[in-house]
Design a protein around this motif. Structure first.
Motif, short mmCIF file in Angstrom:
data_model
loop_
_atom_site.label_atom_id
_atom_site.label_comp_id
_atom_site.label_asym_id
_atom_site.label_seq_id
_atom_site.Cartn_x
_atom_site.Cartn_y
_atom_site.Cartn_z
N MET A 1 0.83 -1.21 0.00
CA MET A 1 0.00 0.00 0.00
C MET A 1 0.87 1.26 0.00
O MET A 1 0.53 2.25 -0.65
CB MET A 1 -0.94 0.00 1.21
N ALA A 2 1.98 1.22 0.72
CA ALA A 2 2.89 2.38 0.70
C ALA A 2 3.51 2.56 -0.68
O ALA A 2 3.67 3.69 -1.15
CB ALA A 2 3.98 2.19 1.75
N LEU A 3 3.84 1.47 -1.35
CA LEU A 3 4.39 1.56 -2.70
C LEU A 3 3.37 2.11 -3.69
O LEU A 3 3.71 2.90 -4.58
CB LEU A 3 4.90 0.20 -3.16
N LEU A 4 2.11 1.70 -3.56
CA LEU A 4 1.07 2.24 -4.42
C LEU A 4 0.84 3.72 -4.19
O LEU A 4 0.64 4.48 -5.14
CB LEU A 4 -0.24 1.47 -4.22
N ALA A 5 0.91 4.17 -2.95
CA ALA A 5 0.77 5.59 -2.66
C ALA A 5 1.95 6.37 -3.22
O ALA A 5 1.78 7.48 -3.74
CB ALA A 5 0.65 5.81 -1.16
N THR B 1 11.12 7.62 -16.08
CA THR B 1 12.23 6.69 -15.88
C THR B 1 12.49 6.47 -14.39
O THR B 1 12.67 5.33 -13.95
CB THR B 1 13.49 7.21 -16.58
N LEU B 2 12.49 7.55 -13.63
CA LEU B 2 12.68 7.41 -12.19
C LEU B 2 11.53 6.65 -11.54
O LEU B 2 11.76 5.87 -10.60
CB LEU B 2 12.84 8.79 -11.56
N ALA B 3 10.32 6.84 -12.02
CA ALA B 3 9.17 6.12 -11.46
C ALA B 3 9.27 4.63 -11.76
O ALA B 3 8.95 3.79 -10.91
CB ALA B 3 7.87 6.68 -12.03
N ALA B 4 9.73 4.27 -12.96
CA ALA B 4 9.88 2.85 -13.30
C ALA B 4 10.98 2.21 -12.45
O ALA B 4 10.82 1.07 -11.99
CB ALA B 4 10.20 2.71 -14.78
N CYS B 5 12.07 2.92 -12.25
CA CYS B 5 13.15 2.39 -11.40
C CYS B 5 12.68 2.24 -9.96
O CYS B 5 13.00 1.24 -9.31
CB CYS B 5 14.36 3.32 -11.46
N GLU B 6 11.93 3.21 -9.48
CA GLU B 6 11.42 3.14 -8.12
C GLU B 6 10.45 1.97 -7.95
O GLU B 6 10.49 1.25 -6.94
CB GLU B 6 10.71 4.45 -7.78
N LEU C 1 9.24 -3.27 -5.69
CA LEU C 1 8.69 -4.62 -5.81
C LEU C 1 9.73 -5.69 -5.50
O LEU C 1 9.41 -6.72 -4.91
CB LEU C 1 8.10 -4.82 -7.20
N ALA C 2 10.97 -5.45 -5.89
CA ALA C 2 12.04 -6.40 -5.56
C ALA C 2 12.23 -6.48 -4.05
O ALA C 2 12.38 -7.58 -3.50
CB ALA C 2 13.33 -6.00 -6.25
N LEU C 3 12.22 -5.34 -3.38
CA LEU C 3 12.35 -5.35 -1.93
C LEU C 3 11.16 -6.03 -1.26
O LEU C 3 11.32 -6.73 -0.26
CB LEU C 3 12.49 -3.92 -1.41
N MET C 4 9.97 -5.83 -1.82
CA MET C 4 8.80 -6.47 -1.24
C MET C 4 8.84 -7.99 -1.42
O MET C 4 8.48 -8.74 -0.52
CB MET C 4 7.53 -5.92 -1.87
N VAL C 5 9.33 -8.46 -2.55
CA VAL C 5 9.46 -9.91 -2.77
C VAL C 5 10.48 -10.50 -1.79
O VAL C 5 10.24 -11.55 -1.19
CB VAL C 5 9.85 -10.20 -4.23
N TYR D 1 10.26 -12.89 5.64
CA TYR D 1 9.43 -12.78 6.83
C TYR D 1 8.07 -13.44 6.69
O TYR D 1 7.35 -13.61 7.66
CB TYR D 1 9.22 -11.30 7.20
N GLY D 2 7.65 -13.76 5.47
CA GLY D 2 6.36 -14.39 5.27
C GLY D 2 5.20 -13.44 5.11
O GLY D 2 4.07 -13.86 4.93
N SER D 3 5.45 -12.13 5.17
CA SER D 3 4.39 -11.14 5.05
C SER D 3 4.99 -9.83 4.57
O SER D 3 6.20 -9.62 4.67
CB SER D 3 3.70 -10.95 6.39
N ASP D 4 4.13 -8.92 4.10
CA ASP D 4 4.62 -7.59 3.72
C ASP D 4 4.29 -6.55 4.77
O ASP D 4 4.29 -5.36 4.51
CB ASP D 4 4.08 -7.17 2.35
N SER D 5 4.03 -7.01 5.97
CA SER D 5 3.71 -6.11 7.08
C SER D 5 4.97 -5.36 7.51
O SER D 5 6.02 -5.96 7.75
CB SER D 5 3.14 -6.89 8.25
N VAL D 6 4.85 -4.05 7.63
CA VAL D 6 5.99 -3.22 8.01
C VAL D 6 6.35 -3.44 9.48
O VAL D 6 7.49 -3.24 9.87
CB VAL D 6 5.69 -1.73 7.71
N LYS D 7 5.39 -3.90 10.28
CA LYS D 7 5.65 -4.17 11.70
C LYS D 7 6.74 -5.22 11.90
O LYS D 7 7.44 -5.19 12.90
CB LYS D 7 4.38 -4.65 12.38
N LEU D 8 6.90 -6.11 10.94
CA LEU D 8 7.89 -7.19 11.08
C LEU D 8 9.32 -6.68 10.92
O LEU D 8 10.27 -7.39 11.26
CB LEU D 8 7.62 -8.28 10.05
#
Length: 98
Positions: free
Chosen positions: A29-33, A65-70, A75-79, A85-92
């Motif tokens: 959700m943070a990445l989409l925002a 170009t910067l938006a595509a790189c970002e 997405l790579a960091l989220m994967v 950690y098994g989840s995309d929760s920032v609390k972890l």
């Protein structure tokens, strides 16, 4: 019409920044925002310069170009985080595991 765009776009950019700040639970959700903030910035830059010119096209291409790189980096960091950690929760991600 152009006057409405100039008044509306700063409100849209600030609201997308506020949604980025308020999204503390899930990384996706943070990445989409953040992507919506980038898109609104690109539209705002295109509307400020008015008629299409060579400088306007270069600015838009740089922002895209910067938006595509970002997006690919996020997405790579989220994967990686989901696999680790098994989840995309920032609390972890907290260092304090009390």
């Amino acid at each position: 019409m152009a006057m409405t765009i100039h008044l509306l776009l700063p409100i849209l950019v600030s609201s997308s920044l506020m949604s980025f700040i308020l999204q503390r639970r899930h990384l996706l959700m943070a990445l989409l925002a953040l992507e919506s903030t980038t898109l609104m910035t690109m539209i705002f830059a295109a509307s400020i310069y008015g008629a299409p010119s060579q400088f306007n096209i270069i600015i838009i291409l740089v922002i895209m170009t910067l938006a595509a790189c970002e997006a690919s980096l996020g997405l790579a960091l989220m994967v990686i985080m989901t696999r680790s950690y098994g989840s995309d929760s920032v609390k972890l991600l907290s260092i304090n595991k009390c």
